[in-house]
Design a protein around this motif. Structure first.
Motif, short mmCIF file in Angstrom:
data_model
loop_
_atom_site.label_atom_id
_atom_site.label_comp_id
_atom_site.label_asym_id
_atom_site.label_seq_id
_atom_site.Cartn_x
_atom_site.Cartn_y
_atom_site.Cartn_z
N LYS A 126 -7.08 94.86 39.09
CA LYS A 126 -6.98 94.18 40.50
C LYS A 126 -6.92 95.22 41.49
CE LYS A 126 -3.67 90.71 38.82
NZ LYS A 126 -2.13 90.13 38.94
N ILE A 165 -0.97 93.50 50.66
CA ILE A 165 -2.25 92.86 50.91
C ILE A 165 -1.88 92.14 52.13
CG2 ILE A 165 -2.10 91.57 49.10
CD1 ILE A 165 -5.38 91.50 49.33
N GLU A 208 -7.26 91.21 54.10
CA GLU A 208 -8.04 92.45 53.68
C GLU A 208 -8.90 92.24 52.58
OE1 GLU A 208 -4.90 95.48 55.35
OE2 GLU A 208 -4.08 94.54 53.82
N GLY A 209 -9.76 93.27 52.34
CA GLY A 209 -10.61 93.36 51.22
C GLY A 209 -9.92 93.02 49.72
N TYR A 210 -10.51 92.69 48.54
CA TYR A 210 -9.70 92.74 47.38
C TYR A 210 -10.74 92.57 46.28
CZ TYR A 210 -9.85 87.58 47.86
OH TYR A 210 -10.51 86.29 47.94
N TYR A 224 -6.85 96.11 46.08
CA TYR A 224 -7.07 95.54 47.48
C TYR A 224 -7.27 96.76 48.45
CZ TYR A 224 -2.25 96.18 48.69
OH TYR A 224 -1.12 97.27 48.96
N LEU A 257 -15.87 94.85 46.34
CA LEU A 257 -15.06 94.42 47.24
C LEU A 257 -15.37 93.31 48.08
CD1 LEU A 257 -12.19 95.61 48.00
CD2 LEU A 257 -13.32 96.30 50.17
N MET A 291 -5.94 100.15 46.80
CA MET A 291 -4.75 100.16 46.01
C MET A 291 -5.11 99.50 44.66
SD MET A 291 -2.28 101.66 47.71
CE MET A 291 -0.71 100.93 47.06
N ILE A 292 -5.10 100.47 43.73
CA ILE A 292 -5.86 99.93 42.18
C ILE A 292 -4.75 99.72 41.36
CG2 ILE A 292 -7.56 100.39 40.54
CD1 ILE A 292 -8.58 102.36 42.91
#
Lengths: 142, 490
Positions: free
Chosen positions: A87, A98, A108-110, A89, A141, A43-44
């Motif tokens: 931003k 997230i 979770e990655g971000y 994630y 990430l 998700m951006i």
């Protein structure tokens, strides 16, 4: 499908791509790497002001991209010249948020543009980058 | 337990909502290692690969009542790509197993394959700031487990061996092979949270533990109660009145006891360098009823520093706690740095101190024994004052770590001790309970005169007699922190 027809379509695509490149003088391309889990979506959110970046309101452009390998590329197309910040994630379980643990740490990655934020979310000034021409930016990430 | 209790702040926002504060900072360059050498430097050098020795040299007769697996954990990967870590807490954990049986004693070890270890092994370089060492161009960690080194202690849990740190998850290991099986996630909400290296077993087989979270808007203590089948059956999220470091806790039948020191988390280049000794603030003892986890009681005490506890017990309105108490935090803030750069620290040893906390009046009395003690160990069956075993410095010249193991009683004082020698470092002794009331004590040690390590077994009540048996290696075991003993057929 006959070959001549296919050839015509291909030519059209090539021509439109050529014109697209010229037309998109402020094309913004995002690369995301160091993805360790091939699942879910990234998700951006692209922001064009400190206010929207801080409040997460009035996102300039949002993207949702399926994760199929350890890197991905997102083309935001033509954007007006100016300062932006991103931003993102990885929504591994696609629950729309997230996931975080009880201390507020993401599970979770971000990541952020310019890959800052060792002590919390970076400020807009730390995360911002200028789009003045075709711009490629990479987020690792974490 | 309600889900909302877990949520610290407004975390349920949209996908790109605020992201958290993370543990570690800074991309500064580590200071170059000082090249002077002390005789014991080899003990802090770490290891580059696991040990595999099938037959250690045994002296004496190892009794069958002390057959089993003796495990040790400690920091071992201290250097990569020309960078040496600068604090003893920093290195990646290596777990050792001494398998003791009728055929002899073998020694095998493995690095704990943490997320950090695997990434850095792949990159052949340190990627993240260590607890006490900034790494050039360090990556930002995702969460606590990005920098978890699992290097502090071990807990046998069901059919697993847990390698414990204090800033992140426990790691599950196969107790036979020491192969890493992954992070121990007790619940989704508790994924990657600080889980201390010193959990305490309840008599019903459940487990108490805590997480120390000094960073963030408010410093917090997280308390976990975990059932024998690994379900979270109790949780509390307590705001701390000061960001003072603590490492372990104690329990009585009804209470959990914490010592929140005057070593205060402020700002710094690394997690550890953010701590500063602030004696003017004083320390606080926190007492929590096991049935009222969200009702802490605070007691002010003079500024001292505690890593480890002996047992605790209740009498009338009092809680009594045995502590290994330092006059300040210089061991953690200075001493453990010095040993990594070739200096020999001079630190006042911790001494056995009994805190008597009167729950009715709120008065706390600290009774210092004058007997130095660290790495306390005791019988889990004790319900009152009992013998505390630990490392001890018999020689007044020894100013850092012990040369001995000792048995100390809170009422009777020093019962007996065994000094390994002026140039030996004794490590945490563990009590091995015996069915015929013939308890043993096992301890590893490092002889820096002749540069070898060994493990020694004693009759617990006859330390003065020296080891019943011992096994030696022709190499140096990296000095570690804590271990456990799992008897055969346990």
């Amino acid at each position: 499908m006959k070959l001549p027809h296919a050839h015509k379509i291909l030519s059209t695509l090539v021509l439109s791509s050529f014109f697209s490149l010229n037309a998109h003088a402020h094309e913004l391309v995002l690369q995301v790497d160091k993805i360790t889990k091939t699942k879910g979506v990234i998700m951006i959110a692209l922001y064009n002001s400190a206010e929207s970046y801080k409040s997460d309101k009035n996102v300039f452009n949002g993207q949702k991209v399926a994760v199929t390998k350890d890197t991905l590329v997102v083309n935001f197309g033509d954007v007006p010249a100016g300062d932006y910040a991103i931003k993102l994630y990885q929504d591994e379980n696609e629950n729309g948020v997230i996931d975080k643990n009880v201390t507020g740490m993401p599970t979770e990655g971000y990541g952020f543009s310019n890959n800052g934020g060792a002590m919390g979310q970076p400020s807009f000034d730390e995360a911002k980058f200028s789009v003045t021409d075709k711009t490629i930016t990479t987020i690792h990430l974490r | 337990m309600k889900r909302r209790d877990f949520i610290a702040g407004s975390l349920a926002a949209s996908g790109t909502a605020l992201l958290p504060e993370t543990l570690l900072a800074a991309n500064g360059l580590p200071k170059p290692a000082i090249k002077t050498s002390t005789a014991w430097q080899e003990g802090f050098a770490g290891a580059l690969k696991p040990f595999n020795t099938n037959n250690l040299t045994i002296e004496g007769k190892w009794p069958a009542g002390a057959y089993g697996s003796f495990y040790r954990n400690g920091p071992a990967r201290m250097e990569r790509n020309g960078i040496r870590l600068q604090h003893w807490f920093d290195g990646d954990g290596m777990v050792h197993r001494f398998n003791i049986n009728a055929k002899g004693i073998s020694h095998h070890s493995q690095f704990v394959a943490t997320e950090k270890y695997l990434r850095e092994e792949s990159a052949q370089a340190f990627l993240y700031n260590a607890t006490g060492t900034p790494i050039p161009n360090a990556r930002s960690p995702r969460n606590n487990d990005s920098v978890n080194v699992a290097n502090t202690a071990l807990l046998p849990w069901q059919d697993e061996l847990l390698a414990l740190w204090e800033g992140g998850s426990a790691y599950s290991l196969n107790p036979e092979t020491l192969t890493t099986q992954g992070e121990k996630i007790w619940s989704d909400e508790l994924a990657h949270v600080p889980f201390s290296a010193h959990p305490l077993l309840e008599k019903d087989g459940s487990l108490w533990n805590f997480g120390f979270v000094p960073y963030g808007k408010e410093a917090r203590l997280l308390i976990y109660h975990i059932s024998p089948n690994s379900k979270v059956i109790g949780f509390s999220n307590i705001v701390l009145p000061q960001r003072g470091y603590f490492h372990a806790f104690a329990q009585t039948a009804d209470y959990l006891i914490f010592y929140v020191s005057a070593c205060i988390y402020e700002q710094g280049e690394t997690f550890l360098s953010a701590f500063h000794w602030r004696p003017e603030i004083g320390s606080k003892i926190l007492v929590i009823n096991k049935n009222l986890l969200d009702k802490p009681r605070w007691f002010d005490v003079a500024a001292e520093f505690v890593f480890h506890f002996g047992n605790a017990w209740q009498d009338n309105n009092n809680i009594n706690v045995v502590m290994a108490s330092y006059k300040d935090a210089s061991l953690m803030l200075n001493g453990m740095h010095k040993v990594m750069v070739g200096e020999q620290p001079e630190i006042d040893h911790a001494q056995m101190t009994i805190a008597k906390i009167n729950l009715q009046t709120g008065n706390v009395t600290l009774n210092a024994s004058g007997i130095n003690l660290e790495f306390p160990n005791y019988s889990p069956d004790a319900a009152g004052p009992t013998t505390i075993y630990g490392t001890h410095a018999a020689s007044p010249e020894r100013k850092f770590l012990g040369d001995s193991i000792a048995a100390i009683n809170p009422d009777k004082g020093l019962l007996n001790r065994y000094c390994f020698g002026a140039k030996v470092i004794a490590e945490e002794p563990l009590l091995i309970k015996s069915s015929n009331n013939n308890d043993y004590l096992i301890s590893s040690y490092y002889n820096y005169d002749k540069q070898f390590s060994g493990i020694a077994l004693f009759h617990a009540n006859k330390l003065n007699d020296g080891p019943i048996a011992q096994a030696t290696m022709d190499y140096v075991l990296p000095l570690g922190f804590h271990g456990c003993f799992v008897p055969t057929n346990a």
